[in-house]
Design an enzyme around this catalytic site. Structure first.
Site, mmCIF file in Angstrom:
data_model
loop_
_atom_site.group_PDB
_atom_site.id
_atom_site.type_symbol
_atom_site.label_atom_id
_atom_site.label_comp_id
_atom_site.label_asym_id
_atom_site.label_seq_id
_atom_site.Cartn_x
_atom_site.Cartn_y
_atom_site.Cartn_z
ATOM 1 N N ALA A 125 45.193 78.448 39.477
ATOM 2 C CA ALA A 125 44.524 78.292 38.178
ATOM 3 C C ALA A 125 44.669 79.531 37.304
ATOM 4 C CB ALA A 125 43.042 77.971 38.391
ATOM 5 N N GLY A 126 45.551 80.470 37.700
ATOM 6 C CA GLY A 126 45.753 81.681 36.909
ATOM 7 C C GLY A 126 44.655 82.705 37.081
ATOM 8 N N SER A 129 46.700 84.586 44.510
ATOM 9 C CA SER A 129 47.771 85.149 45.342
ATOM 10 C C SER A 129 47.635 86.665 45.448
ATOM 11 C CB SER A 129 49.149 84.768 44.789
ATOM 12 O OG SER A 129 49.369 85.327 43.508
ATOM 13 N N ASP A 169 47.007 91.791 38.335
ATOM 14 C CA ASP A 169 46.148 91.000 39.220
ATOM 15 C C ASP A 169 45.792 91.781 40.481
ATOM 16 O OD1 ASP A 169 46.763 89.149 37.287
ATOM 17 O OD2 ASP A 169 47.225 87.536 38.678
#
Length: 431
Positions: A145-146, A150, A209
């Protein structure tokens, strides 16, 4: 090496300011989510076997330690002057080839990339003398879902394997301890190796991220004009937690198509789109100043809400919203629960709402019910907060939290957070 078992947890992320403008060298700000990935590492009953389980994507695979290509990969491993594994800037092609051949036969791409990331990190951070272990990953983050699932997984794996390899120290800080804003070698080591793990998943990720998942808080980042220059990144580790409602519209999107659409707008109406992108730049800079205020409180949170509303309007002007995202904003505004904007590429995906300080829980639940009636999924979470942490079994009286069967069988995200989340478990340790 820490005694097994232990649990590693790392947060997801949302971009709160600066989407799309970041593509044009403008600053953007991402912040940690209290939704996390969790990794349980426990000893195996078979000393010769390593097992990776990811129940949320139905992955369960085991390897005989002796069958792994240790000797084939050994010539391509490098070490620094302190004899620590040297962190390459890119994946080593020879190691990629060896592991790709070894993993030949995986039909499910998600399973392949998860195993590839795991083995790449394992074989760089541990050696063939490693004992049999079980690695089980659970996620309270929606996958794909962004929201950085990960990267969160990669940070968990890097932390666990670096700790077992003896390359980093055990963390010792508690949740309410003020974190050091100076460079911390152990976190830098985790961050850099987790970026390598992210490259196993995504090829050429930005590194944002995994930075948020490692350091927590928030990160301001800015691409430089040439590939040779490293991107500018500023960590805001002590940015406090703010109540957030995350709503996933479940509308599929193509980031590449949305970025290309802004590019076409920029080519056709350059002076107009440049003005919009510059306004987003100024907005991100203003948000950064507010977030860095050492006396951050209610007044500063109110300023961020105003900036959230402005940023959403500017993204709408760039043409990257979607009727589903506008529905989320309309419902949120109708119930007056807070300030709402799209997050990430737009065109579907997720929206975030910075919840008002004085809004009643019943009002939030009414809004959530309306979101659900529209086919969306909402999560009551928080923005900011701690990065990667570890829960050691020796610090906790409740041994059931380290039970493999219980860890695999949590029925939903709420059950995982109720059992393991920092709100309920105060024994988490941080660097």
């Amino acid at each position: 090496m820490s005694q097994l078992p232990f649990i590693v947890g790392a947060p997801g992320k949302v971009i709160i300011f600066g989407e799309h403008a970041a593509v044009y060298g403008k600053p953007a700000i991402a912040a940690a989510l209290s939704l996390r990935c969790y990794l349980l590492v426990s000893p195996s009953s078979d000393s010769n076997t390593i097992r990776l389980q990811f129940p949320d994507i139905k992955l369960d695979h085991s390897w005989n330690i002796k069958d792994l290509p240790w000797e084939e990969i050994k010539p391509y491993l490098t070490y620094d002057s302190a004899n620590k594994p040297q962190i390459p800037s890119e994946l080593v092609p020879e190691i990629v080839d060896k592991l790709s051949s070894f993993l030949n036969g995986f039909d499910n791409k998600m399973h392949y990339y998860a195993c590839f990331c795991f083995l790449y990190l394992l074989m760089n951070l541990c050696d063939s003398k490693v004992s049999g272990m079980n690695f089980i990953v659970r996620s309270t983050l929606p996958i794909g879902a962004g929201l950085g699932s990960s990267a969160s997984t990669s940070v968990c794996l890097s932390s666990a394997l670096a700790l077992m390899g003896g390359w980093i120290n055990k963390p010792s800080l508690h949740e309410n301890d003020k974190l050091d804003t100076a460079d911390i070698p152990d976190l830098e080591f985790i961050d850099k190796w987790s970026l390598i793990g992210e490259k196993c998943f995504h090829g050429n990720p930005s590194g944002i991220d995994n930075a948020v998942a490692t350091f927590g808080g928030a990160v301001m980042f800015q691409r430089t004009s040439t590939p040779e220059q490293p991107s500018i990144r500023t960590n805001m580790r002590n940015f406090p937690a703010i109540k957030l409602l995350l709503t996933n519209t479940k509308v599929p999107k193509s980031t590449a198509d949305l970025v290309a659409g802004v590019g076409r707008l920029n080519a056709e109406f350059n002076s107009i789109s440049t003005s919009i992108l510059t306004a987003i730049e100024h907005l991100s800079q203003e948000a950064y100043k507010v977030m860095m205020n050492p006396m951050f409180g209610r007044e500063e949170t109110n300023v961020l809400r105003k900036l959230v509303n402005i940023n959403h309007g500017l993204l709408v002007a760039l043409g990257v919203s979607h009727p589903a995202l506008e529905t989320v904003k309309i419902i949120g505004d109708k119930h007056r629960i807070g300030a709402t904007k799209l997050t990430g590429a737009g065109g579907g995906g997720c929206a975030i709402t910075l919840v008002n300080d004085d809004v009643e829980e019943s009002v939030i639940h009414n809004a959530i019910k309306e979101f659900e009636d529209s086919g969306y999924e909402s999560f009551e979470t928080s923005l900011g907060g701690k990065g990667v942490g570890i829960l050691f079994h020796e610090d906790l009286d409740d041994a059931t939290k380290f039970s493999e069967s219980q860890f695999c069988n949590y029925v939903d995200r709420a059950a995982i957070e109720d059992s393991l989340g920092m709100a309920n478990v105060k024994e988490w340790k941080f660097w």
